[in-house]
Each structure stands twice: as structure tokens, then as C-alpha cells.
Design a protein around this motif. Structure first.
Motif, short mmCIF file in Angstrom:
data_model
loop_
_atom_site.label_atom_id
_atom_site.label_comp_id
_atom_site.label_asym_id
_atom_site.label_seq_id
_atom_site.Cartn_x
_atom_site.Cartn_y
_atom_site.Cartn_z
N THR A 15 62.61 53.09 -18.22
CA THR A 15 62.09 52.91 -16.87
C THR A 15 63.06 53.44 -15.84
O THR A 15 62.66 54.10 -14.86
CB THR A 15 61.79 51.43 -16.61
N ILE A 16 64.35 53.21 -16.04
CA ILE A 16 65.37 53.72 -15.12
C ILE A 16 65.35 55.24 -15.09
O ILE A 16 65.37 55.86 -14.01
CB ILE A 16 66.77 53.20 -15.51
N GLU A 17 65.29 55.85 -16.25
CA GLU A 17 65.26 57.32 -16.31
C GLU A 17 64.01 57.87 -15.63
O GLU A 17 64.06 58.89 -14.94
CB GLU A 17 65.32 57.78 -17.77
N ALA A 18 62.87 57.19 -15.80
CA ALA A 18 61.63 57.64 -15.16
C ALA A 18 61.74 57.56 -13.64
O ALA A 18 61.24 58.43 -12.92
CB ALA A 18 60.45 56.81 -15.67
N ILE A 19 62.40 56.53 -13.14
CA ILE A 19 62.58 56.40 -11.69
C ILE A 19 63.39 57.56 -11.16
O ILE A 19 63.03 58.18 -10.15
CB ILE A 19 63.26 55.05 -11.36
N TRP A 20 64.49 57.90 -11.83
CA TRP A 20 65.32 59.01 -11.35
C TRP A 20 64.58 60.35 -11.44
O TRP A 20 64.88 61.27 -10.66
CB TRP A 20 66.62 59.08 -12.13
N ARG A 21 63.62 60.44 -12.33
CA ARG A 21 62.82 61.68 -12.41
C ARG A 21 61.71 61.70 -11.36
O ARG A 21 60.98 62.68 -11.25
CB ARG A 21 62.21 61.82 -13.81
#
Length: 516
Positions: free
Chosen positions: A508-514
């Protein structure tokens, strides 16, 4: 005037004598939104230059109603406590039809929040507090009497040409943030315009200084006996200043209506005497409009430069601070290389979503307060008549739905068995936590909030495991024994799970930064 308008110092900028290196961020406008933007970026270690063509705070009270969420944002910027201490705290609003109260509300009936529901504080105080904080911050370079007269951009940077008392110079910046108000020169230079609705109605704003024992409440009248056939609003402010809004009608001459000989007799009818001093007067027109997009490559629009709403409901300045809240961490991440520019597109999608919600609420309020002849007026009059007799109809009376932060349509996981107040997309509700407050422990970075369990170390986030107080249990857990939340840097809930799942949290964190 009770407020002492003192000019801020002008200093000749270095760009007059030699070209300056490219700046990371240039902000146009040193009003409350522009300076708040600079301070928010400074919280993330991002330096900025703030340009303003003036050197004094705005004249008149202007924005006065600062919501709980705005106070929480101002708290992060270092002026929350000062604003509450100086302001008039209130949470009760009363609505009258003629001389009879038909509806009232309590905006924060429960305890356990650091900040109150609303504080009334003149915009010039908020501006002063913010500017002085900025002048003390090494990452903020505030330049007064620096007027932007031209803007251009390429794929790599934006460039502004600036006039000062000592001549012209130019600045190049990775991102230019336009916080230059409803009549934004930057917007005009770029050939952009608002879309939306302009209402054929005018209101008079008058600030008066008087001694009175009026309670700290919001009072709104439909068709009061002192202003027949129209509407009126009264707010108490610091320094014995009272804000009075009076509906005038579309045919009113704005120039004539601002003359003291026209204003004073109207105010005398409201307060019942002449023992007051006129402090500031303005006439405004209702409008609910916005830019189609807030992101234009290297130029970003924030606050009134991006959107304007009718003032009833206090959605203008508060909406602008929510723009700041949303943009700061995203722009910092892009500038630091943690995210690509696609993350800025989520500023556009989330804040146009929030603005549309504000516009919808403001438009409904405006139409209820100033109904067109025919069905609209019939509906309004019947609701007011029914509300005087039937309690169920009182919530239909719309004198301005007060500003609350929107719930963003995020994609994060949601355990729907948990309390609705803490669902994904919502601002994390505050709660007492040991010797402090939960919101003061959030913000500025990704946080995994683990309740009733120990969360493992998660890449890209800090873990917080507070003692579970009654308020935390009620607002975050409900009947659950344990739960895990992911909180964004702007204190917005990104996702929540009924159990610890390190892989899901990190994804989820990686998706937010993307920007997903």
C-alpha cells in the motif's frame, strides 16, 4: 482600528545584482495560504521563496471562521495554540426565522479533541502569525514588494519575471505555486479561467467594534424584523469586533452600499443602538467556481487561485488550508526523488474532489438563502414554516453547512467492521494519548498505527503503538480486539486491516508513492 497594520520589511533581492540559482519552489502570494504552504514544505525540509506585491497583512477581517481541521493544520505549522488563545472559540450555531429560533446545532458535542470545533479569528491575525513564523524559518525566504509580472515554463522549470522598487529580476524554479487569490494574476497570465456558477446576489460585510455580552455562537436570521425579507449573520471576534453580514439583493449598488451613511443605519437596526465604531466594510457577490485542473505541469494552483465558494459555510480559507495539507508531502516527495511527478496528479484529483464537495454544499446553501422565485422560494418558505413546528424539518434549514474535511476516495483496504469515523480517506480523528494527543504523533511521514497488537517493522513507515484510551477504542477499534492502520503524512487514513499484514502494508505504501 483595533488592529495595528504594520508593514513588513522590504529587502532588495539578490537576483537584482546577479542571477540566482534555480529554486526548488517559488510561491506567489504571502496570504495565509501561501505562507502556510511555505511552512508546510519547510516541515519536510524543502526551501521556498515567497513573493508578494504587498508588504502588509490584508485589511479587514475577511476569513474569520477556522475549522477544527484548519486548526490542526495550523498546529503543525506552529501557530495552532496561538490562534486558539487569541480567537473566540465556538461550536454552537443558532438559526432564526424572523425572531424565533428554529434550529440549532453543536459541531463538537463530544470531548477528547485537542482543537475546538471552530475559532473565530480575523484573517490579519492568522496572516501575521504565519508570516512571523516564516520570517523565523531559515527554509522560507519571504520577499515583500516583489510583484510577478510574467510567467513561463518548460518541461524542466518555470520562470517568473518580478518587479521590485529597485528594478526587475527573474527567478527559475522547479515548481511554481500560485497562492495569489481569487483574482489570481498567475491564472490570468496563463489564460486560465474558472468554470461554475455566479449568483445574482450581493451581501454586505461589516466589522464593527462594540462592547456586548453576546455569547460565542453563530447567529443566522432568515427574514429578521431588523432586515425584512432578507437574511443576516452575526459572529463574535476578538478585540470586541463583531462581523455582520446582510443580504442586499442583486440590484444593490456596491459602491453606494459601502458608504458609512448607508451602512451605519443598517447596523443600528441589527444591534439596537449606535454605540459602535465601523471598522471595515465590503460588498461581495456569491460565486461557486473552480479551475478545471489545479496542476498545470510546473505550475500548481492552491487556495482561492484554484477555487472560490460562497462564504456561508466557511469553506474558502479552510478549503485552501486543506489544499496545503494535501500538496505539501506530495511535492516534497517528488522533489526528494521518492516519487515521480505522477504523485502530483493525486493532488489534482483529490483536491478537485474536495472542492466539488465544497461547491455542492455552498451552492445548496446559497440557493436556500437566496431562492429564485417559483419552486425554490416555495420550498424554502415551506421548510422554514414547517421547522417552527416540526423538529424533523429543522435539519433541512440550510444557512450554510459548516466546513468539514472531505473523505477522499482512496483505494486502500478497509475493514468495514471498524468505526466509520476512521475509514480510509478520512482525516485520522484526534484522541488523548498518554500525556499528549494522537494527531501530534502523526503527520510528516507514513505511520503504521498498531492497536491491540505489536506491528513488525515496515519499510517506509514508522510504527506507533499507543496506549488504548477510551477515545482511541471508540474512534478506531469499536468492538475489535486489534487493528492496524496506515496513516499518510497528511494525517489521512490510507488503509486499515483487522490483523497485521506486513506485505499488504508495504504494498500500500509503494502504491501511494506511485500515485495509485
Amino acid at each position: 482600528m483595533p488592529y495595528d497594520y504594520q508593514p513588513f520589511p522590504y529587502t532588495a533581492p539578490p537576483g537584482l545584482t546577479a542571477p540566482e540559482p534555480r529554486h526548488k519552489v517559488v510561491i506567489v502570494g504571502a496570504g495565509p495560504i501561501g505562507v502556510a504552504m511555505a511552512l508546510e514544505l519547510a516541515n519536510y525540509g524543502v526551501p521556498s521563496v515567497v513573493l508578494d506585491d504587498n508588504n502588509v497583512v490584508s485589511v479587514g477581517s475577511r476569513a474569520i471562521c477556522w475549522s477544527k481541521r484548519s486548526l490542526e493544520i495550523l498546529d503543525r505549522l506552529g501557530i495552532g495554540d496561538k490562534s486558539v488563545e487569541k480567537g473566540v472559540t465556538w461550536k454552537v450555531g443558532r438559526t432564526f426565522h424572523r425572531d424565533k429560533e428554529v434550529f440549532n446545532f453543536d459541531l463538537l458535542p463530544e470531548e477528547g479533541h485537542k482543537m475546538p470545533a471552530f475559532v473565530n479569528l480575523q484573517q490579519y491575525y492568522v496572516e501575521e502569525f504565519l508570516v512571523r513564523a516564516a520570517l523565523d524559518n531559515d527554509l522560507v525566504d519571504v520577499r515583500f514588494k516583489n510583484e510577478v509580472v510574467e510567467v513561463d515554463q518548460t518541461a524542466e522549470a518555470a520562470t517568473v519575471r518580478i518587479e521590485t522598487p529597485d528594478g526587475e529580476y527573474s527567478l527559475e524554479t522547479e515548481y511554481l505555486i500560485a497562492c495569489d487569490g481569487a483574482k489570481s494574476p498567475i491564472r490570468e497570465m496563463m489564460g486560465l479561467d474558472f468554470a461554475g456558477e455566479l449568483f445574482e446576489e450581493r451581501f454586505l460585510i461589516a466589522d464593527i467594534e462594540m462592547t456586548a455580552d453576546t455569547p460565542s455562537e453563530r447567529w443566522f436570521w432568515f427574514e429578521p424584523t431588523f432586515h425584512p425579507g432578507q437574511s443576516a449573520l452575526l459572529h463574535k471576534q476578538p478585540d470586541n469586533i463583531y462581523r455582520i453580514d446582510l443580504q442586499l439583493g442583486w440590484d444593490a449598488d456596491p459602491v453606494e452600499e459601502k458608504k458609512p451613511e448607508k451602512v451605519i443605519p443598517r447596523i443600528e437596526k441589527v444591534v439596537g443602538h449606535s454605540d459602535f465604531k465601523l471598522d471595515w466594510v465590503s460588498v461581495y457577490t456569491f460565486q461557486c467556481r473552480r479551475l478545471e485542473r489545479f496542476v498545470h505541469d510546473r505550475v500548481l494552483f492552491v487556495g482561492d487561485s484554484a477555487h472560490v465558494v460562497s462564504p456561508f459555510g466557511a469553506r474558502g480559507g479552510n478549503g485552501g488550508l486543506q489544499d496545503v495539507d494535501n500538496l505539501g508531502w506530495k511535492l516534497a516527495a517528488v522533489l526528494e526523488g521518492r516519487a515521480d511527478s505522477g504523485l502530483l496528479e493525486t493532488y489534482n484529483t483529490e483536491r478537485t474532489y474536495g472542492t466539488d464537495e465544497n461547491i455542492l454544499n455552498s451552492t445548496r446553501s446559497t440557493r436556500f438563502m437566496t431562492p429564485a422565485d417559483g419552486a425554490e422560494r416555495l420550498f424554502r418558505d415551506q421548510v422554514l414554516a414547517l421547522a417552527a413546528k416540526a423538529p424533523f424539518a429543522r435539519s433541512w434549514v440550510n444557512s450554510g453547512r459548516l466546513s468539514v474535511p472531505c473523505v477522499y476516495p482512496v483505494n486502500g483496504a478497509d475493514d468495514k467492521a471498524l468505526p466509520r469515523v476512521s475509514r480510509p480517506g478520512a482525516v485520522a480523528p484526534d484522541a488523548p494519548m498518554g500525556n499528549g494527543w494522537l494527531l501530534n504523533a502523526l503527520g510528516g511521514r507514513m505511520v503504521v498505527l498498531a492497536l491491540g497488537c505489536q506491528a513488525p517493522e515496515v519499510a517506509g513507515a514508522e510504527v506507533l503503538t499507543p496506549e488504548i484510551t477510551d477515545e482511541i477504542r471508540r474512534r478506531y477499534m469499536g468492538e475489535a480486539e486489534k487493528t492496524v492502520y496506515l496513516i499518510r503524512p497528511d494525517q489521512v487514513i490510507a488503509a486499515r486491516w483487522p490483523y497485521v499484514d506486513r506485505t499488504a502494508v508495504e504494498a500500500t505504501i509503494e502504491a501511494i508513492w506511485r500515485g495509485e
